[in-house]
Design an enzyme around this catalytic site. Structure first.
Site, PDB file in Angstrom:
ATOM      1  CD  GLU A  88     -18.157  -2.192  -8.611  1.00  0.00           C
ATOM      2  OE1 GLU A  88     -17.820  -3.226  -9.053  1.00  0.00           O
ATOM      3  OE2 GLU A  88     -18.685  -1.440  -8.943  1.00  0.00           O
ATOM      4  N   PRO A  89     -16.521  -5.484  -4.508  1.00  0.00           N
ATOM      5  CG  PRO A  89     -18.051  -7.217  -3.817  1.00  0.00           C
ATOM      6  CD  PRO A  89     -18.001  -5.719  -4.547  1.00  0.00           C
ATOM      7  CB  THR A 138     -20.975   5.094   5.269  1.00  0.00           C
ATOM      8  OG1 THR A 138     -19.723   4.729   5.800  1.00  0.00           O
ATOM      9  CG2 THR A 138     -21.567   5.724   6.735  1.00  0.00           C
ATOM     10  NE  ARG A 183      -8.456  10.639  -1.061  1.00  0.00           N
ATOM     11  CZ  ARG A 183      -7.891  10.457  -2.188  1.00  0.00           C
ATOM     12  NH1 ARG A 183      -7.061  11.210  -3.180  1.00  0.00           N
ATOM     13  NH2 ARG A 183      -7.868   8.995  -2.802  1.00  0.00           N
ATOM     14  NE  ARG A 240      -1.856   2.837  37.747  1.00  0.00           N
ATOM     15  CZ  ARG A 240      -2.274   1.963  38.541  1.00  0.00           C
ATOM     16  NH1 ARG A 240      -3.383   2.174  39.268  1.00  0.00           N
ATOM     17  NH2 ARG A 240      -2.047   0.580  38.293  1.00  0.00           N
ATOM     18  CD  GLN A 269       2.831  -0.354  26.160  1.00  0.00           C
ATOM     19  OE1 GLN A 269       2.183  -0.855  25.198  1.00  0.00           O
ATOM     20  NE2 GLN A 269       3.767  -0.617  26.834  1.00  0.00           N
ATOM     21  CD  GLU A 275     -14.112   9.597   2.404  1.00  0.00           C
ATOM     22  OE1 GLU A 275     -13.623  10.375   1.588  1.00  0.00           O
ATOM     23  OE2 GLU A 275     -14.887   9.887   3.235  1.00  0.00           O
TER      24      GLU A 275
END
Length: 408
Positions: free
Chosen positions: A131-132, A164, A267, A292, A361, A388
């Site tokens: 909740e808020p 969600t 979890r 690279r 990075q 969560e």
């Protein structure tokens, strides 16, 4: 009882490879588009439904895998594909877990299938707890459920946030206060059927990451649901509340509330999501570092880059092992005596944030652009230490479990 193993069996490997193929061929090509659109990727969910990947049967099979590895394996592969789309595919599962953790067999059989719909009419579900003014502090929850005995109905009022699929769901599972005097122990969960008057979508959030997943407020104004929509039933609720009142005046024994029972079960699965995102970023960084060239040689030839990659892979594997251990313990009925579920979520979440930042990075300027997926992965990873149960809450749970003290 299944023995703990770090080796998937042949059937599990086949399922893993099948999910990986969907993630690589369907999810990844669509990931950037739906991240930009910030909309639920219904066509991708539809494709998942067509092959049986978005279905009650599939997730039930993985949930009841006797090794406990079905769900974390599934989550890792989907979130390797893309975190936003992955959450759109599995978000219904949190509501389903809420019913499985608290509901009767009849409620499970009646309501969980409606959460998914079918191939021709795909649906989603929402679990509404935060909740808020009540996120980590579940005792501050204000949404009330009052029983109307004359009509055998519960009347719900309040506002939920960070839900969600909130507002677009076919079924909403709502946690509400039924006895304010008991704090977080006076909560219960309710099923809100489709098109119930009084339930509406509030603000839809524009997010930093996981933007292909719909997150919104859910407003409840005199929402009436039948008595059978109380998960577990009224008789069970009354017994639980009576025991809680008695314990509150005697030995102070802890009693889990409806929301916490759902979060404890999910979890390790969230930890597996984080592992998938971290692994995806690591693989992108490894490929980039080997192809690279700077100063006439691949950048992985530099220890500064090579050692980062070595640490990234080590941390990802360690996170996966913690997730698998917790998942195995949960399915075999071993108690989390050291808060192993919270440990897995805490460590994997922190690893995902760190590894995705390192990937950006390593790619340098390219990693900072949307031309390369590590930028999106880095944004997505930020959610794992928040939803969560924040990392701070996980540490609190672990510390309280280890010490037996009411640490604040």
């Amino acid at each position: 009882m299944a023995e703990f193993t770090m080796e998937l069996n042949d059937e599990q490997k086949e399922v893993r490879d099948w999910i990986h193929g969907f993630a690589a061929d369907v999810m990844r090509p669509a990931a950037a588009e739906w991240d930009e659109r910030e909309e639920t990727p219904w066509p991708v969910i539809q494709e998942a439904a067509k092959i049986g990947l978005y279905s009650l049967d599939f997730y039930a099979q993985q949930f009841f895998d006797p090794t406990g590895l079905g769900i974390p394996m599934t989550m890792e592969e989907l979130f390797w594909g893309d975190a936003g789309i992955g959450l759109s595919i599995v978000g219904t599962g949190l509501a389903a877990v809420g019913v499985l953790a608290n509901g009767t067999e009849e409620q499970i059989g009646t309501w969980v299938p409606q959460m998914y719909g079918d191939v021709n009419d795909v649906k989603v579900a929402a679990f509404c707890s935060s909740e808020p003014d009540a996120g980590s502090d579940v005792a501050a929850m204000r949404t009330r459920a009052v029983y109307d005995e004359a009509k055998d109905e519960w009347v719900l009022n309040g506002t939920k946030t960070w839900a969600t699929n909130g507002g677009i769901a076919n079924i909403h599972v709502v946690v509400a206060v039924v006895d304010p005097e008991l704090g977080s122990k006076g909560h219960a969960s309710f099923l809100v059927p489709p098109s119930t008057p009084g339930l509406s979508q509030g603000q839809k959030f524009k997010k930093h990451g996981i933007r292909a997943s719909h997150t919104a407020e859910v407003v409840l104004e005199n929402v009436r649901v039948p008595g059978h929509c109380l998960l577990g039933g009224k008789e069970k609720l009354d017994e639980r509340l009576a025991r809680t009142r008695e314990r509150a005046t005697s030995d102070g024994e802890r009693v889990k509330n409806a929301a916490m029972a759902t979060f404890e079960a999910s979890r390790p699965a969230v930890g597996a999501m984080a592992v998938g995102t971290a692994r995806a970023a690591f693989e992108e960084a490894l490929e980039y570092a080997t192809t690279r060239s700077q100063f006439g040689r691949p950048i992985i030839d530099n220890q500064g880059v090579a050692f980062q990659l070595a640490d990234m892979r080590t941390q990802i594997d360690a996170a996966r092992l913690l997730v698998w251990r917790a998942s195995w313990m949960a399915v075999t009925g071993k108690p989390f005596t050291s808060a192993e579920g919270s440990m897995s979520k805490l460590f994997a979440s922190e690893v995902a944030k760190k590894v995705t930042a390192q990937a950006v990075q390593i790619l340098g300027g390219n990693g900072f652009t949307r031309e390369y997926p590590v930028e999106r992965m880095h944004r997505d990873a930020a959610i794992y230490t928040i939803f969560e149960g924040t990392s701070e809450i996980q540490r609190l749970v672990i510390a309280r479990t280890l010490s037996g003290m009411p640490i604040r």
